[in-house]
Design a protein around this motif. Sequence first.
Motif, PDB file in Angstrom:
ATOM      1  N   ALA A  54      17.896  -6.177 -24.516  1.00 37.20           N
ATOM      2  CA  ALA A  54      16.966  -5.121 -24.119  1.00 37.20           C
ATOM      3  C   ALA A  54      15.574  -5.384 -24.678  1.00 37.20           C
ATOM      4  O   ALA A  54      15.418  -5.899 -25.789  1.00 37.20           O
ATOM      5  CB  ALA A  54      17.470  -3.768 -24.616  1.00 37.20           C
ATOM      6  N   HIS A  55      14.573  -5.043 -23.901  1.00 39.23           N
ATOM      7  CA  HIS A  55      13.184  -5.120 -24.342  1.00 39.23           C
ATOM      8  C   HIS A  55      12.466  -3.867 -23.870  1.00 39.23           C
ATOM      9  O   HIS A  55      12.855  -3.249 -22.890  1.00 39.23           O
ATOM     10  CB  HIS A  55      12.485  -6.356 -23.766  1.00 39.23           C
ATOM     11  N   PHE A  56      11.428  -3.493 -24.589  1.00 42.88           N
ATOM     12  CA  PHE A  56      10.624  -2.368 -24.132  1.00 42.88           C
ATOM     13  C   PHE A  56       9.161  -2.660 -24.408  1.00 42.88           C
ATOM     14  O   PHE A  56       8.827  -3.443 -25.293  1.00 42.88           O
ATOM     15  CB  PHE A  56      11.057  -1.056 -24.794  1.00 42.88           C
ATOM     16  N   GLU A  57       8.310  -2.040 -23.616  1.00 36.93           N
ATOM     17  CA  GLU A  57       6.877  -2.253 -23.747  1.00 36.93           C
ATOM     18  C   GLU A  57       6.269  -1.154 -24.601  1.00 36.93           C
ATOM     19  O   GLU A  57       6.625   0.015 -24.481  1.00 36.93           O
ATOM     20  CB  GLU A  57       6.220  -2.275 -22.371  1.00 36.93           C
ATOM     21  N   GLY A  58       5.325  -1.539 -25.433  1.00 35.84           N
ATOM     22  CA  GLY A  58       4.666  -0.573 -26.293  1.00 35.84           C
ATOM     23  C   GLY A  58       5.256  -0.582 -27.690  1.00 35.84           C
ATOM     24  O   GLY A  58       6.225  -1.274 -27.983  1.00 35.84           O
ATOM     25  N   GLY A  59       4.679   0.198 -28.574  1.00 34.52           N
ATOM     26  CA  GLY A  59       5.190   0.306 -29.930  1.00 34.52           C
ATOM     27  C   GLY A  59       4.368  -0.484 -30.926  1.00 34.52           C
ATOM     28  O   GLY A  59       3.459  -1.231 -30.572  1.00 34.52           O
ATOM     29  N   THR A  60       4.686  -0.293 -32.179  1.00 32.19           N
ATOM     30  CA  THR A  60       4.003  -0.976 -33.272  1.00 32.19           C
ATOM     31  C   THR A  60       5.029  -1.401 -34.306  1.00 32.19           C
ATOM     32  O   THR A  60       6.175  -0.937 -34.299  1.00 32.19           O
ATOM     33  CB  THR A  60       2.987  -0.040 -33.963  1.00 32.19           C
ATOM     34  N   ALA A  61       4.617  -2.254 -35.216  1.00 33.53           N
ATOM     35  CA  ALA A  61       5.500  -2.640 -36.318  1.00 33.53           C
ATOM     36  C   ALA A  61       5.867  -1.419 -37.153  1.00 33.53           C
ATOM     37  O   ALA A  61       7.009  -1.271 -37.607  1.00 33.53           O
ATOM     38  CB  ALA A  61       4.812  -3.694 -37.182  1.00 33.53           C
ATOM     39  N   GLU A  62       4.892  -0.519 -37.337  1.00 28.82           N
ATOM     40  CA  GLU A  62       5.165   0.703 -38.099  1.00 28.82           C
ATOM     41  C   GLU A  62       6.194   1.569 -37.374  1.00 28.82           C
ATOM     42  O   GLU A  62       7.054   2.195 -38.000  1.00 28.82           O
ATOM     43  CB  GLU A  62       3.873   1.492 -38.314  1.00 28.82           C
ATOM     44  N   GLY A  63       6.094   1.598 -36.043  1.00 25.15           N
ATOM     45  CA  GLY A  63       7.052   2.377 -35.270  1.00 25.15           C
ATOM     46  C   GLY A  63       8.461   1.832 -35.398  1.00 25.15           C
ATOM     47  O   GLY A  63       9.428   2.585 -35.561  1.00 25.15           O
ATOM     48  N   THR A  64       8.602   0.503 -35.332  1.00 22.89           N
ATOM     49  CA  THR A  64       9.916  -0.119 -35.490  1.00 22.89           C
ATOM     50  C   THR A  64      10.501   0.194 -36.861  1.00 22.89           C
ATOM     51  O   THR A  64      11.687   0.519 -36.995  1.00 22.89           O
ATOM     52  CB  THR A  64       9.810  -1.642 -35.295  1.00 22.89           C
ATOM     53  N   ALA A  65       9.659   0.126 -37.894  1.00 23.09           N
ATOM     54  CA  ALA A  65      10.123   0.446 -39.248  1.00 23.09           C
ATOM     55  C   ALA A  65      10.555   1.904 -39.344  1.00 23.09           C
ATOM     56  O   ALA A  65      11.560   2.232 -39.992  1.00 23.09           O
ATOM     57  CB  ALA A  65       9.015   0.147 -40.263  1.00 23.09           C
ATOM     58  N   CYS A  66       9.807   2.787 -38.688  1.00 23.97           N
ATOM     59  CA  CYS A  66      10.148   4.214 -38.699  1.00 23.97           C
ATOM     60  C   CYS A  66      11.484   4.457 -38.015  1.00 23.97           C
ATOM     61  O   CYS A  66      12.317   5.233 -38.497  1.00 23.97           O
ATOM     62  CB  CYS A  66       9.035   5.007 -38.014  1.00 23.97           C
ATOM     63  N   ILE A  67      11.703   3.787 -36.875  1.00 24.95           N
ATOM     64  CA  ILE A  67      12.974   3.931 -36.158  1.00 24.95           C
ATOM     65  C   ILE A  67      14.133   3.505 -37.054  1.00 24.95           C
ATOM     66  O   ILE A  67      15.132   4.223 -37.197  1.00 24.95           O
ATOM     67  CB  ILE A  67      12.956   3.092 -34.864  1.00 24.95           C
TER      68      ILE A  67
END
Length: 278
Positions: A54-67
């Motif tokens: 799976a891939h998705f468009e958008g987001g940030t490194a901070e967002g991935t860490a938050c998830i």
Amino acid sequence: MVRIAFVAAVFAAVATAAPASNPHALQRRQTCTGQSCVIADISRSTGRQPSPDAHFEGGTAEGTACIKEHLTILQSQGRIPANDSLEVPEPRRRHLFGGGLGGSEAECKPNTLLYARGTGESGAMGMSVGPRLEDGLSRTQWNVQGVLDGYPADMAGNNCIGLNGGIAMMELIEQTAQECPETKIVVSGYSQGAMVAHNGVAFAKPEAKSQIVGLVVFGDPFNGAPIKEFDSSKIKTFCHEGDGVCSGQFGITFEHLTYAFRDTPAAIEWMEQAVGGS
């Protein structure tokens, strides 16, 4: 000041021109498609693991860490199976997506609306959909509360696909169910708040979830996605044709700004039927 004036003008124009009902509103879609499925699965609110490719468009490194941070919290509480991987697919592009209770304490009433506002909205109920829902419900039959503490409704929350606010909503659902065991709960949210609503319902304890008679979402990035251990017939989705947020791409279009005026009457009618027929 120019931006404030522009937003005010947009809402004024919609209030004047929008019809009472919108033929382009998708009242409830049976299945999700595209990125709406991907990000809903990443949140684990569907009860499914995201596909390895799976891939998705958008987001940030901070967002991935938050998830990852908030998925870890949910797993540590036993709300996600211990053997589930918490890996988050890498976004294709790195850019921002384009415990107190809100309201006053009140005695238990037959019905309760728990609401999550959209990104950038102030106050517990926000400034668009939330106040119109609140104004349309009977004060003698409904308590209305918005998620405030633990949910800043900022852009970072979009990148966290509503998991931080989702935990706040989960706690609010459980607190409401514990304090008012006879109340019928409807959970609702607009835009980012729709993701918060999905996640809150998905991870609430079974005894609290059993009091939820409906989920009503507007401009939903998880558009059409199921919620684990929750009857999909209890989900009402309002997503306008042309609303880029409803594709899971977080593209703000004019259609994304019209739910308060076009769809809240139909939503209130559906909510009243949900609590009456449960």
